[in-house]
Design a protein around this motif. Structure first.
Motif, PDB file in Angstrom:
ATOM      1  N   HIS A  51       0.882  -1.013  -0.028  1.00  0.00           N
ATOM      2  CA  HIS A  51      -0.122  -0.213  -0.207  1.00  0.00           C
ATOM      3  C   HIS A  51       0.909   1.130   0.147  1.00  0.00           C
ATOM      4  CE1 HIS A  51      -4.029  -1.783   0.197  1.00  0.00           C
ATOM      5  NE2 HIS A  51      -3.696  -2.831   1.000  1.00  0.00           N
ATOM      6  N   ARG A  52       2.420   1.353   0.709  1.00  0.00           N
ATOM      7  CA  ARG A  52       2.304   2.728   1.178  1.00  0.00           C
ATOM      8  C   ARG A  52       3.403   2.610  -0.717  1.00  0.00           C
ATOM      9  NH1 ARG A  52       3.460   6.646   1.454  1.00  0.00           N
ATOM     10  NH2 ARG A  52       5.937   7.632   2.005  1.00  0.00           N
ATOM     11  N   LEU A  53       3.855   2.081  -1.060  1.00  0.00           N
ATOM     12  CA  LEU A  53       4.802   2.195  -2.568  1.00  0.00           C
ATOM     13  C   LEU A  53       4.126   2.199  -3.188  1.00  0.00           C
ATOM     14  CD1 LEU A  53       6.650  -1.355  -2.728  1.00  0.00           C
ATOM     15  CD2 LEU A  53       7.302   1.447  -2.484  1.00  0.00           C
ATOM     16  N   GLY A  54       2.395   2.132  -3.775  1.00  0.00           N
ATOM     17  CA  GLY A  54       1.524   2.347  -4.351  1.00  0.00           C
ATOM     18  C   GLY A  54       0.540   3.662  -3.583  1.00  0.00           C
ATOM     19  N   ARG A  55       0.759   3.954  -3.112  1.00  0.00           N
ATOM     20  CA  ARG A  55       0.722   5.634  -2.447  1.00  0.00           C
ATOM     21  C   ARG A  55       1.752   6.923  -2.999  1.00  0.00           C
ATOM     22  NH1 ARG A  55      -2.597   4.051   2.676  1.00  0.00           N
ATOM     23  NH2 ARG A  55      -4.683   2.862   2.059  1.00  0.00           N
ATOM     24  N   MET A  56       2.543   5.927  -2.816  1.00  0.00           N
ATOM     25  CA  MET A  56       3.813   6.963  -3.267  1.00  0.00           C
ATOM     26  C   MET A  56       3.738   7.648  -4.199  1.00  0.00           C
ATOM     27  SD  MET A  56       7.619   4.866  -2.905  1.00  0.00           S
ATOM     28  CE  MET A  56       8.005   5.559  -0.870  1.00  0.00           C
ATOM     29  N   ALA A  60       8.863   1.860  -8.643  1.00  0.00           N
ATOM     30  CA  ALA A  60       9.345   0.269  -8.940  1.00  0.00           C
ATOM     31  C   ALA A  60      11.041   0.396  -9.211  1.00  0.00           C
ATOM     32  CB  ALA A  60       8.741  -0.587 -10.032  1.00  0.00           C
ATOM     33  N   ALA A  61      11.215   1.164 -10.336  1.00  0.00           N
ATOM     34  CA  ALA A  61      12.743   1.285 -10.233  1.00  0.00           C
ATOM     35  C   ALA A  61      13.561   1.366  -8.996  1.00  0.00           C
ATOM     36  CB  ALA A  61      12.995   1.966 -11.521  1.00  0.00           C
ATOM     37  N   GLY A  62      12.725   2.255  -7.779  1.00  0.00           N
ATOM     38  CA  GLY A  62      13.575   2.357  -7.155  1.00  0.00           C
ATOM     39  C   GLY A  62      13.679   1.288  -5.653  1.00  0.00           C
ATOM     40  N   PHE A  63      12.291   1.100  -5.566  1.00  0.00           N
ATOM     41  CA  PHE A  63      12.471   0.126  -4.799  1.00  0.00           C
ATOM     42  C   PHE A  63      13.071  -0.960  -4.911  1.00  0.00           C
ATOM     43  CE2 PHE A  63      10.874  -4.460  -3.185  1.00  0.00           C
ATOM     44  CZ  PHE A  63      10.376  -3.709  -1.529  1.00  0.00           C
ATOM     45  N   PHE A  79      21.977   1.969   1.754  1.00  0.00           N
ATOM     46  CA  PHE A  79      21.324   3.265   1.316  1.00  0.00           C
ATOM     47  C   PHE A  79      21.707   4.411   0.989  1.00  0.00           C
ATOM     48  CE2 PHE A  79      18.985   2.177   5.804  1.00  0.00           C
ATOM     49  CZ  PHE A  79      17.864   2.121   5.757  1.00  0.00           C
ATOM     50  N   ILE A  80      22.990   4.532   0.978  1.00  0.00           N
ATOM     51  CA  ILE A  80      23.822   4.716  -0.167  1.00  0.00           C
ATOM     52  C   ILE A  80      23.626   4.788  -0.914  1.00  0.00           C
ATOM     53  CG2 ILE A  80      26.040   6.392  -0.471  1.00  0.00           C
ATOM     54  CD1 ILE A  80      26.686   6.789   2.721  1.00  0.00           C
ATOM     55  N   LEU A 139      13.234   7.656  -2.143  1.00  0.00           N
ATOM     56  CA  LEU A 139      12.243   6.741  -1.225  1.00  0.00           C
ATOM     57  C   LEU A 139      12.024   5.371  -0.901  1.00  0.00           C
ATOM     58  CD1 LEU A 139      11.126   7.432   1.220  1.00  0.00           C
ATOM     59  CD2 LEU A 139       9.097   8.002   0.823  1.00  0.00           C
ATOM     60  N   ALA A 140      10.908   5.233  -1.839  1.00  0.00           N
ATOM     61  CA  ALA A 140      11.357   3.687  -2.465  1.00  0.00           C
ATOM     62  C   ALA A 140      12.381   2.859  -2.597  1.00  0.00           C
ATOM     63  CB  ALA A 140      10.838   3.790  -3.818  1.00  0.00           C
TER      64      ALA A 140
END
Length: 192
Positions: free
Chosen positions: A33-38, A46-49, A65-66, A80-81
């Motif tokens: 849900h969090r990804l869908g609402r971004m 999707a590419a960020g995740f 993270f970096i 953020l993703a």
């Protein structure tokens, strides 16, 4: 105001950290849900995740993270993703990831198949810190880095394709539900 009525003891806190009472299924549903609402396009999310998950397969602990943020920035994905995607690498999955990346890296680099991955002992850690076993640890890091980069590329592709479709579907269902709600409100307004 937002405290528990009955505080948890140390044992309960540890158990909740290791295995949440609500379960991991709820956690993954929430992440979906969090990804869908971004904010952003389905590609960027999707590419960020996928960048975050791919970065988790490198042996560069502490820099995931970096690295994920830099990868996401380089391909114009959601940073953020990418931070959320690094959750793929966690204390439960790292032993399997490290063993896999070592095996893949030793296959690519040409290490003998019979050679077992070195066991991390206290003496080895002291040797790495003091610089006595620096050559051995650099060989291990290089082997795992080669395996991690190749595995990370495969993970990126395997995660990007379904996630992009899932985010498209999530947003299409959201638009459809809004349209149905507006139509229902309009119909009720006309009847009244």
């Amino acid at each position: 105001m937002f405290k528990r009525r009955h505080t948890l003891g140390i044992g309960s806190k540890v158990r909740e950290f290791v295995w949440p009472r609500m379960g991991f299924a709820r956690l993954w549903r929430y992440m979906g849900h969090r990804l869908g609402r971004m904010q952003g396009t389905p590609y960027s999310i999707a590419a960020g995740f996928a960048c975050g998950a791919a970065a988790s397969f490198t042996p560069l602990i502490g820099f995931h993270f970096i690295l994920a943020g830099l990868l996401a920035w380089a391909i114009r994905a959601n940073i953020l993703a990418s931070a959320i995607g690094t959750a793929i690498g966690n204390p439960w999955t790292f032993p399997f990831i490290w063993l896999w990346t070592y095996k893949v890296g030793s296959w690519i680099v040409g290490s003998p198949e019979s050679e077992a991955p070195p066991q991390l002992t206290f003496d080895m850690i002291v040797g790495i810190i003091s610089g006595e076993t620096l050559g051995q640890s650099l060989d291990l890091l290089l082997t795992m880095l080669v395996g991690g980069v190749l595995t990370g590329l495969a993970v990126w592709v395997l995660l990007y394709l379904p996630l992009s479709g899932m985010i498209h579907g999530y947003r299409a269902r959201k638009i459809q539900r809004r349209a149905e709600a507006v139509a229902r409100q309009t119909a009720e307004g006309r009847v009244s």
